[in-house]
Design a protein around this motif. Structure first.
Motif, PDB file in Angstrom:
ATOM      1  N   ILE A  11      -1.098  -6.785   4.471  1.00 21.34           N
ATOM      2  CA  ILE A  11      -0.511  -5.502   4.099  1.00 21.34           C
ATOM      3  C   ILE A  11       1.007  -5.632   4.030  1.00 21.34           C
ATOM      4  O   ILE A  11       1.622  -6.240   4.911  1.00 21.34           O
ATOM      5  N   CYS A  23      -8.737  -1.256   2.078  1.00 22.42           N
ATOM      6  CA  CYS A  23      -9.224  -2.384   2.877  1.00 22.42           C
ATOM      7  C   CYS A  23     -10.710  -2.249   3.153  1.00 22.42           C
ATOM      8  O   CYS A  23     -11.468  -3.226   3.052  1.00 22.42           O
ATOM      9  N   ALA A  83      -7.877  -5.583   7.269  1.00 23.86           N
ATOM     10  CA  ALA A  83      -6.738  -6.429   6.914  1.00 23.86           C
ATOM     11  C   ALA A  83      -6.555  -7.524   7.961  1.00 23.86           C
ATOM     12  O   ALA A  83      -6.961  -7.374   9.121  1.00 23.86           O
ATOM     13  N   GLY A 118      -4.938  -0.205   9.423  1.00 23.57           N
ATOM     14  CA  GLY A 118      -5.207  -1.173   8.359  1.00 23.57           C
ATOM     15  C   GLY A 118      -5.906  -2.404   8.883  1.00 23.57           C
ATOM     16  O   GLY A 118      -6.851  -2.908   8.254  1.00 23.57           O
ATOM     17  N   TYR A 144      -0.068  -7.805   8.671  1.00 18.51           N
ATOM     18  CA  TYR A 144       0.812  -6.894   7.942  1.00 18.51           C
ATOM     19  C   TYR A 144       2.262  -7.321   8.123  1.00 18.51           C
ATOM     20  O   TYR A 144       2.606  -8.025   9.076  1.00 18.51           O
ATOM     21  N   TRP A 185       0.791  -1.235   0.000  1.00 22.07           N
ATOM     22  CA  TRP A 185       0.000   0.000   0.000  1.00 22.07           C
ATOM     23  C   TRP A 185       0.823   1.285   0.000  1.00 22.07           C
ATOM     24  O   TRP A 185       0.282   2.378   0.124  1.00 22.07           O
ATOM     25  N   GLY A 192      -4.190   3.029   2.129  1.00 25.28           N
ATOM     26  CA  GLY A 192      -4.297   1.588   2.355  1.00 25.28           C
ATOM     27  C   GLY A 192      -5.516   1.187   3.163  1.00 25.28           C
ATOM     28  O   GLY A 192      -6.269   0.288   2.772  1.00 25.28           O
TER      29      GLY A 192
END
Length: 225
Positions: A77, A64, A95, A90, A98, A53, A60
Motif C-alpha cells: 500500500i 485488498c 496487504a 489494509g 505499506y 489507494w 483501499g
C-alpha cells in the motif's frame, strides 16, 4: 523480470513510484487507473501489486479484500494517510506492507524487493532497511540516502547509523555504542564513539549538528523523532 502492477486513481501521476521502479532494470512496470475496473488484476499473473489507494472510488481495504478472494499476489500500500488504524485495516484485508507518503523512492524499491524475496521463498533473517526522517538505509546494498541523495559512508559509520536508528528515541551511552557497534572484545579508546558521531554529522550535512543525532550531556547520544 518482475511484473509490477501499480493501481492508482485517474488524477494521480504516481511520479515517485514510476521514477523509482523505472530505474530498476529487473522490473516491468504497468500503470493502471482503478476506475477502468480491476479486471487487469485477474487477467494476468503479477509478481507484486503497488496500490496507491488515496482517493480511489473503492476503499483501499476493500480492494485488498477483492484481490485476496482470487489472488495471492503480494500487495504493498502507498498512502498519505497518517492513520495507523487505516494502514492496519489494509494489512488485515490482505496487504503485505505499506509505505506512507512522502517517501524516498529507494525505500519503496527496498520494500518491494524484500516482499519479492519472501514470495520467492527467500526468508530474510533480519530487517534490511531503516528510515529516520529523510534518511534511508538499505543495509543489504550498503546504500544510505538523505532526501534521495546518495551518501558515502564507511561500513563502521553505516553500522553506527543503523544502530542509532534501530534504537531511536532512546538514549544510548558511549559504552553501549562501543560494545554494540565495535564489539565487546574490541580494544579501542571510548573516545572513538565521539569521533565517529562527528564523522556522521558531517556526512549527513546537517545545518544544525543535532538535527539527527542529539547529544545528551553526561549520558550519550540519541536520534529523536
Amino acid at each position: 523480470m518482475k511484473q509490477v502492477l501499480v493501481i492508482k486513481n485517474e488524477r494521480s501521476l504516481a511520479k515517485k513510484i514510476v521514477s523509482g521502479l523505472k530505474q530498476e532494470g529487473n522490473f516491468i512496470l504497468t500503470l493502471h487507473n482503478e476506475n477502468k475496473s480491476l479486471n487487469i488484476v485477474y487477467e494476468q499473473d503479477w509478481d507484486i501489486i503497488v496500490l496507491d489507494w488515496d482517493s480511489l472510488s473503492i476503499s483501499g481495504p476493500e480492494i485488498c479484500r477483492q484481490i485476496r478472494t482470487v489472488k495471492t499476489t503480494p500487495i504493498i500500500i502507498v498512502t498519505d494517510n497518517v492513520s495507523s488504524k487505516d494502514c492496519i485495516a489494509g494489512l488485515q484485508a490482505g496487504a503485505d506492507d505499506y509505505i506512507r507518503k512522502p517517501f524516498v523512492k529507494e525505500e519503496l524499491v527496498a520494500r518491494i524487493k524484500v516482499i519479492l524475496r519472501r514470495a520467492d521463498g527467500i526468508q530474510p533473517n533480519e530487517t534490511y532497511f531503516f528510515r529516520f526522517k529523510d534518511l534511508f538505509v538499505d543495509a543489504s546494498s550498503d546504500t544510505v540516502t538523505k532526501g534521495g541523495e546518495n551518501l558515502s559512508l564507511t561500513k563502521r559509520e553505516s553500522d553506527l547509523l543503523i544502530f542509532l536508528i534501530k534504537n531511536k528515541n532512546k538514549i544510548l551511552s558511549r559504552e553501549m555504542l562501543l560494545n554494540q557497534v565495535w564489539g565487546f572484545d574490541t580494544a579501542v579508546n571510548p573516545n572513538v564513539v565521539d569521533l565517529y558521531i562527528g564523522y556522521l554529522r558531517r556526512k549527513l550535512k546537517c545545518e544544525a549538528k543535532d538535527r539527527y543525532i542529539q547529544t545528551v550531556h553526561g549520558r550519550g547520544y540519541s536520534m529523536i523523532e
